[in-house]
Design an enzyme around this catalytic site. Sequence first.
Site, mmCIF file in Angstrom:
data_model
loop_
_atom_site.group_PDB
_atom_site.id
_atom_site.type_symbol
_atom_site.label_atom_id
_atom_site.label_comp_id
_atom_site.label_asym_id
_atom_site.label_seq_id
_atom_site.Cartn_x
_atom_site.Cartn_y
_atom_site.Cartn_z
ATOM 1 C CG HIS A 153 -1.655 -1.082 1.527
ATOM 2 N ND1 HIS A 153 -2.884 -1.420 0.877
ATOM 3 C CD2 HIS A 153 -1.354 -2.176 2.073
ATOM 4 C CE1 HIS A 153 -3.264 -2.782 1.046
ATOM 5 N NE2 HIS A 153 -2.251 -3.332 1.931
ATOM 6 C CB SER A 274 14.117 21.958 -15.355
ATOM 7 O OG SER A 274 13.510 23.070 -15.494
ATOM 8 C CE LYS A 280 11.940 19.621 -12.108
ATOM 9 N NZ LYS A 280 11.003 18.991 -11.567
ATOM 10 C CD GLU A 287 9.164 11.886 -15.441
ATOM 11 O OE1 GLU A 287 8.576 12.504 -16.232
ATOM 12 O OE2 GLU A 287 9.921 12.105 -14.829
#
Length: 455
Positions: A153, A274, A280, A287
């Site tokens: 979970h 970024s 970043k 992704e």
Amino acid sequence: MWAGRFSKSLDQKADDFNSSISFDSRMYKQDITGSMAHASMLAKQGIIATEDCEKIIDGLAAILADIESGALEIDMGCEDIHMFVEAELTARIGDAGKKLHTARSRNDQVAVDIRLYMRDKSEEIIALLKELIEAVTEQAEANKGVILPGYTHLQRAQPITFGHHLMAYAMMFLRDISRIKVAIARMNYSPLGSCALAGTTYNTDRMFAAEKLGFDGITRNSIDGVSDRDFCLELMSDFSIVMMHLSRFSEEIILWSSWEFSFVELDDSFTTGSSIMPQKKNSDMAELVRGKTGRVYGNLMALLTTLKGLPLAYNKDMQEDKEAIFDSVDTVAICLEVFAPMIKTMKVKRENMYRAAQKGFINATDLADYLTKKGMPFRSAYKIVGQIVAECIEKNCVLDTLSLEEYKKHTDMFEADLFDEISLETCVSKRISAGGTSVGSVEEQIAYVKEELSK
Ligand code: ARG
């Protein structure tokens, strides 16, 4: 091509709409190989003359060589790759070329070509999966004793080793390989000689051509041979499952790379920055793999829907199979090609994993087991440990730092040895059950996977 029946040529828009050469030209090699086998069979059966067969085979070999060297450009004005190869052959060798299409139809021709193409591509995907499993197993070996929280979970559950976690993926990818192999085996029957749908009046030898093309046999019903694309659906389902596994792995890598987790750091060569935020480091590859899973599922759904309700035998709707399945193999292949080196070069932040494992009471099960082994029924032990956890939360401490005195207030079954019993190292090393998280069990899993890969 339709000379005879038609007096007008196809409307330009309709011609473009009807054409598949822009995407099926990639099957040129399979089309040529299939035609060579067909010509040999025709000659062996005395349906065409040996000299014609020789001309056909030499002509096809030259076309193949010229396409591969770039000397021959595939004419995108042709309807499909089958028409192009036949027209080019006839242009080169004359009348003999016109004999190639005896006892054959584009319906069985295309059904053979896709099978040959998918067999080649599926083998490539199996090889890529093996490379990924090797990368995963290598990381598992290097981190077999590294402790981190295991989650259920997405809540910290029990301590596990990182090697154990990684080997879970190795098992999934191993099953993906076996699924694809089964699909290839089921697909590997030649429809060549089914002709348009009903078979042919010529005395053909379908088995001869099938063997030449490396098939295990022939499809047993000519209508089925030209009509079905279940093998495409099966492979696309298998590829969807590969993507599902990759997307779960991707999701974890994305989470682990976040500051919040900081369990791993991807190599600079597999991350991006970024354009505005200088700090970043984004896990774009993971992704994208997660994102591309959607299109592979979509392709499967598209083809299932295209085939639904189609009457037998061939219908032009079936031309839609190719873009879907080609996109699926391309997508799975590129994802695997990027994923394996990304895993190989991933840095594991062991200290952060261990630190996370120290929080979250992930040794609570072991504390309950401690009491159970001393004779307390598990449910009673479970309740007491729950109360102790609540007390720790209130006192802002963990199970390992609560004093023995305080433990004893709950039950005098607690002794000083409890601390050793609930240490993370003990929790992990005692889980020696087959398939479990202990280093020994993980080593067994690694040995199993290596053995399977060598087969
Ligand atoms: N380009 C067609 C396809 O991919 C080849 C088969 C054509 N057959 C036919 N009867 N029109 O499906």
